[in-house]
Design a protein around this motif. Structure first.
Motif, PDB file in Angstrom:
ATOM      1  N   UNK A 103       0.811  -1.212   0.000  1.00 42.58           N
ATOM      2  CA  UNK A 103       0.000   0.000   0.000  1.00 42.58           C
ATOM      3  C   UNK A 103       0.844   1.262   0.000  1.00 42.58           C
ATOM      4  N   UNK A 104       1.923   1.277   0.786  1.00 42.48           N
ATOM      5  CA  UNK A 104       2.789   2.454   0.839  1.00 42.48           C
ATOM      6  C   UNK A 104       3.478   2.697  -0.499  1.00 42.48           C
ATOM      7  N   UNK A 105       3.955   1.630  -1.153  1.00 46.11           N
ATOM      8  CA  UNK A 105       4.657   1.786  -2.421  1.00 46.11           C
ATOM      9  C   UNK A 105       3.710   2.189  -3.556  1.00 46.11           C
ATOM     10  N   UNK A 106       2.471   1.680  -3.532  1.00 46.30           N
ATOM     11  CA  UNK A 106       1.500   2.068  -4.563  1.00 46.30           C
ATOM     12  C   UNK A 106       1.141   3.545  -4.426  1.00 46.30           C
ATOM     13  N   UNK A 107       0.996   4.033  -3.183  1.00 43.60           N
ATOM     14  CA  UNK A 107       0.716   5.453  -2.979  1.00 43.60           C
ATOM     15  C   UNK A 107       1.902   6.323  -3.389  1.00 43.60           C
ATOM     16  N   UNK A 108       3.108   5.851  -3.135  1.00 40.94           N
ATOM     17  CA  UNK A 108       4.308   6.622  -3.454  1.00 40.94           C
ATOM     18  C   UNK A 108       4.576   6.648  -4.960  1.00 40.94           C
ATOM     19  N   UNK A 109       4.376   5.500  -5.634  1.00 39.54           N
ATOM     20  CA  UNK A 109       4.650   5.399  -7.067  1.00 39.54           C
ATOM     21  C   UNK A 109       3.511   4.637  -7.747  1.00 39.54           C
ATOM     22  N   UNK A 110       2.472   5.350  -8.213  1.00 33.52           N
ATOM     23  CA  UNK A 110       1.328   4.669  -8.860  1.00 33.52           C
ATOM     24  C   UNK A 110       1.698   3.935 -10.149  1.00 33.52           C
ATOM     25  N   UNK A 111       2.870   4.200 -10.716  1.00 34.72           N
ATOM     26  CA  UNK A 111       3.280   3.478 -11.927  1.00 34.72           C
ATOM     27  C   UNK A 111       3.675   2.032 -11.637  1.00 34.72           C
TER      28      UNK A 111
END
Length: 485
Positions: free
Chosen positions: A407-415
């Protein structure tokens, strides 16, 4: 040399049979769309996907597992059942007659029902164990949506908005089948097997659901077709697992696809392990416990027992299909998919393009089935406390940590590129841990020298040779070690 040729011939036959089956499904779907009504291909998909592919593969697995287990254990495989016809009497026919003998035995064997059993629930148990497994495959896309005879044909039975929630809900119904089978038999051993099965399946359902949350976050959907994705009409417009995280410039597309196993390797590991435990097959087959004559279907005979048995093989196929759709890109190729779709022949004959990708899907399914058989005949049966510890102490915390990090990585980098980098690192760590072998301890070390220096005396002071002293002390040490557990 002859064995290699036999294996190659069998592999080619399997690929050709699958290609023909998928082509038939698309062509028949196009015909019914043209002559019946819009959406009629969904009805023929029930026939081809569930009753033909899933059921036939599950049936052949009953023979394939015997042959694979014989290969691993270096013994003779299924070759005793023969057909008494001229020219076939002395031929094993690859073990296929064993399938016929199994069917005839189950259909003709006496249907025994214990006198004290609850007849309604006793008969309902096998149905609840068998029917939900078939229903699971209804939402799994086994090929792309293409135009056949001017009509759109989807290679899936249903596409509800709650696709993966449907799978989790229907899969949980199998718990009732095992619990009812054990309780309705009015047998203490069957009841114990049913309690074991219920406890194990509930434990792993929690880990099963958590392992998928990271995937839902990455693709922002719980629909299987959305997670699998579709190739775009232009370069870089693919969705779901059909998109590239990085790709080279040029007509032929080559790059790193956004497959679930790359974005969520821990999710894949947790889902595959939890699903494997849900099938109740070795090394997770404690609910059956043949060595203890304990099993939730110990009182069943005939075709009722056959339903329990074949449902396990159907679960193997369905698990492979769902895992392929979620983590292995579904029917998509790892590279070259956009180039293949842009070819004039594929654009003119949509059924051919769909057949090629549909065959790719079923080949991935066969690979995962082979992996399951490999695990089945490699690992010994776990203890029940080990099974529960794996579910509650390893898979559950791993799933929770994976959800927060994803969840944290998807919010930080949506690509999803940051998530992919972490996934590649996790795959590397898993590969290193898998290939690392612990060196065995040297026998006859300091302990042996110490025993020799003291002349090998036992606790009573009697002189014993060093070897006899070791043999005398080992049982006591083993008993003490077992008592601590």
């Amino acid at each position: 040399m002859s064995r290699v040729l036999t294996i190659l011939t069998a592999c080619i036959t399997i690929v050709v049979a699958m290609f023909g089956g998928v082509a038939s499904a698309y062509l028949v779907g196009g015909l019914v769309e043209e002559h019946w009504f819009t959406g009629a291909s969904r009805l023929t998909n029930i026939l081809f996907l569930i009753l033909v592919f899933v059921m036939i593969i599950a049936t052949l697995l009953t023979m394939a597992e015997r042959k694979w287990s014989a290969f691993i254990q270096d013994r003779m495989g299924p070759n005793m059942a023969r057909i008494g016809l001229p020219g076939l009497k002395n031929r094993s026919l690859g073990g296929l007659p064993h399938i016929l003998t199994d069917v005839l035995k189950m259909l003709t064997k006496e249907d025994f029902i214990p006198a004290a059993a609850n007849r309604f629930l006793f008969n309902l148990g096998p149905i609840l164990a068998f029917a939900p497994v078939f229903a699971l495959f209804a939402v799994v896309p086994a090929g792309p949506s293409v135009n056949v005879f001017g009509h759109r044909v989807d290679m899936v039975v249903a596409t509800p908005d709650f696709g993966m929630l449907y799978i989790l809900a229907i899969a949980s119904l199998a718990v009732y089948g095992t619990a009812l089978a054990g309780w309705a038999s009015n047998n203490k051993f069957a009841l114990l097997g049913g309690v074991r099965a219920t406890s194990q399946m509930i434990a792993y359902e929690v880990a099963l659901g958590l392992s998928l949350v990271g995937l839902f976050l990455a693709f922002s959907s719980v629909q299987l077709p959305a997670i699998v994705g579709e190739l775009g009409s232009a370069v870089g417009l693919g969705t779901g697992q059909a998109q590239y995280l990085w790709r080279t410039d040029g007509e032929f597309d080559l790059g790193l696809p956004a497959w679930g196993i790359i974005l969520q390797p821990l999710g894949f590991l947790g889902f595959f392990a939890a699903s494997f435990a849900e099938t109740k097959r070795a090394p997770f087959d404690l609910p059956e416990g043949e060595s203890e004559i304990i099993g939730y279907f110990v009182e069943y005979s005939g075709m009722k027992f056959g339903l329990f048995m074949i449902s396990e093989f159907v679960e193997v196929v369905v698990l492979a299909g769902v895992t392929t759709a979620l983590f292995l890109g579904g029917h998509h190729l790892p590279f070259g998919g956009e180039w293949l779709a842009s070819q004039p022949l594929m654009q003119e004959h949509g059924w051919l393009f769909g057949t090629i990708l549909g065959t790719v899907f079923w080949l991935k399914v066969l690979f995962l089935i082979w992996v399951q058989l490999l695990i089945r005949w490699t690992f010994p049966r776990f203890r029940y406390d080990q099974i529960q510890a794996l579910g509650w102490k390893i898979l559950l915390p791993m799933g929770l940590a994976n959800v927060f990090v994803s969840g944290a990585l998807v919010l930080w980098d949506p690509s999803l590129r940051a998530l992919a980098v972490l996934g590649i690192l996790e795959l590397g760590v898993l590969a290193v841990l898998t290939m690392t072998r612990k060196e065995p301890a040297e026998a006859g070390g300091a302990h042996g020298a110490h025993g020799g220096a003291h002349g090998g005396h036992d606790t009573h002071g009697h002189g014993l040779p060093a070897g006899a002293h070791a043999a005398h002390a080992m049982p006591a040490h083993g008993a003490a070690h077992a008592s601590t557990h």
